[in-house]
Enzyme design. Structure first.
Site, short mmCIF file in Angstrom:
data_model
loop_
_atom_site.label_atom_id
_atom_site.label_comp_id
_atom_site.label_asym_id
_atom_site.label_seq_id
_atom_site.Cartn_x
_atom_site.Cartn_y
_atom_site.Cartn_z
N ASN A 1 -1.20 -3.91 -1.38
CA ASN A 1 -0.92 -5.19 -2.04
C ASN A 1 0.32 -5.05 -2.91
OD1 ASN A 1 -3.38 -5.80 -0.91
ND2 ASN A 1 -4.07 -6.95 -2.69
N SER B 1 2.92 -2.35 -5.97
CA SER B 1 4.37 -2.32 -6.17
C SER B 1 4.67 -1.44 -7.38
CB SER B 1 4.94 -3.74 -6.34
OG SER B 1 4.57 -4.31 -7.57
N HIS C 1 -2.21 -3.36 -11.58
CA HIS C 1 -1.41 -4.56 -11.35
C HIS C 1 -0.31 -4.65 -12.40
CE1 HIS C 1 -5.29 -6.12 -9.49
NE2 HIS C 1 -4.42 -6.18 -8.51
N GLY C 2 0.77 -5.29 -12.06
CA GLY C 2 1.82 -5.55 -13.04
C GLY C 2 2.83 -4.42 -13.14
N ASP D 1 -6.31 -13.71 -1.82
CA ASP D 1 -6.35 -12.50 -2.63
C ASP D 1 -7.15 -12.75 -3.92
OD1 ASP D 1 -5.58 -9.88 -3.33
OD2 ASP D 1 -3.74 -10.56 -4.33
N HIS D 2 -7.92 -11.77 -4.36
CA HIS D 2 -8.65 -11.83 -5.64
C HIS D 2 -9.36 -13.15 -5.86
CE1 HIS D 2 -7.41 -8.01 -7.29
NE2 HIS D 2 -6.18 -8.25 -6.85
N HIS E 1 -4.50 -1.78 -4.32
CA HIS E 1 -3.99 -2.88 -5.13
C HIS E 1 -3.00 -2.28 -6.14
CE1 HIS E 1 -6.48 -6.50 -4.19
NE2 HIS E 1 -7.02 -5.58 -3.42
N GLY E 2 -2.26 -3.14 -6.82
CA GLY E 2 -1.26 -2.62 -7.76
C GLY E 2 -0.24 -1.77 -7.02
P1 13P Z 1 1.35 -5.36 -8.08
O1 13P Z 1 1.19 -6.10 -9.37
O2 13P Z 1 1.50 -3.89 -8.29
O3 13P Z 1 2.46 -5.89 -7.26
O4 13P Z 1 0.01 -5.54 -7.24
C1 13P Z 1 -0.28 -6.74 -6.60
C2 13P Z 1 -1.69 -6.81 -6.17
O5 13P Z 1 -2.41 -5.83 -6.17
C3 13P Z 1 -2.20 -8.12 -5.74
O6 13P Z 1 -3.53 -8.09 -5.36
#
Ligand code: 13P
Length: 293
Positions: free
Chosen positions: A232, A213, A182-183, A81-82, A210-211
């Protein structure tokens, strides 16, 4: 069993669902994601982010991820990832990773295309699908979930550029920016589903959130119906696991102030909570599709 990124996203495409891509910077997280997939019968992606190297090095967790994926009864993709450095990507591919993301989203368009093409050429020598990113979420995945994650301005993916970008780079799937970050979310996430629909109209490649959660179940459903095939997911699972470990410690101390807290008391509580959370979101991401495994 190992299923590469291209094929696992094709399963999602055929079933109008999304595959959960869980960052797994601990053995507990790797095992929890695979257990949740086996219990539910849906495919899963386990992912190591280059930015999680301080939590656990690729050399330590990577071989374990591949070994546990190989012997799983569920379809599992082992994904990088990334990744911002092609030499790091090469190490993961040599280890048996069968999915990789090259993240050039913080560089200008032309540079992103040129480096993503190099990543595509590298992946072509392995059984590995490639994810690239166009647009920027303005945050880097470093797992801390704090304000210092914000390294730039969020720039939503331009639907007009998306088709050309996929064609020029040879990416199998595309990460798009349409309002997630993210986060930890500081307020309600506001997702722009129009951006997503416009991208989807222009390209056939599966799209990635992405992001992922901290988003509501209703928004997951809308995003999946608009073409998201990989979600993700890291921060909120890690937070729930941390809370479970904290509660275990408090409960043990409340029962007996002299309790010795052993490390495995905490890792077991975290593992159980991760299995519970991953199982829940995998079912939501299935979007009503029948189990595939
Ligand atoms: P979260 O920080 O929302 O869990 O996203 C994780 C992510 O996108 C990892 O690539």
């Amino acid at each position: 069993m190992l299923v590469n990124l291209r094929d696992i996203c094709a399963i999602a495409e055929q079933n109008n669902m999304a595959v959960g891509s869980f960052n797994t910077p601990s053995l507990e997280a790797v095992r929890a994601a695979i257990t949740a997939a086996e219990r539910t019968g849906y495919p899963v992606i386990i992912a190591h982010a280059e930015g999680h190297e301080p939590f656990v090095p690729l050399d330590a967790i990577g071989p374990a991820m591949v070994a546990l994926a190989e012997r799983s009864s569920a379809p599992v993709c082992v994904h990088l990832d990334h990744c911002e450095h092609l030499s790091y990507m090469r190490r993961a591919l040599e280890m048996g990773f069968n999915g990789a993301m090259f993240d050039g989203s913080f560089t200008p368009y032309e540079e992103n295309v040129a480096n993503s093409r190099r990543a595509a050429a590298m992946c072509a020598g392995y059984d590995c699908g490639l994810e690239c990113e166009l647009g920027s979420m303005g945050t880097r995945e470093n797992g801390a979930g704090h304000e210092n994650d914000h390294v730039g301005k969020a720039v939503y993916t331009n639907p007009e550029d998306a088709g050309e970008f996929v064609e020029e780079t040879g990416a199998d799937i595309l990460a798009v920016s349409f309002g997630t970050v993210h986060g930890i979310y500081k307020g309600e996430p506001h997702l722009d589903f129009d951006v997503l629909k416009q991208i989807r109209e222009r390209i056939g490649a599966p799209l990635v959130m992405h992001g992922g959660s901290g988003v509501s179940d209703a928004d997951y459903k809308k995003a999946i119906d608009a073409g998201i095939r990989k979600i993700n997911y890291f921060t909120y699972g890690a937070k729930f696991a941390g809370e479970a470990a904290e509660k275990t410690m408090k409960d043990m101390k409340a029962r007996n102030a002299d309790s010795v807290i052993y490390w495995q008391d905490l890792t077991m509580a975290a593992y159980d909570r991760l299995v519970e959370d991953f199982t829940h979101v995998i079912k939501v991401f299935a979007n009503g599709a029948n189990p595939v495994a």
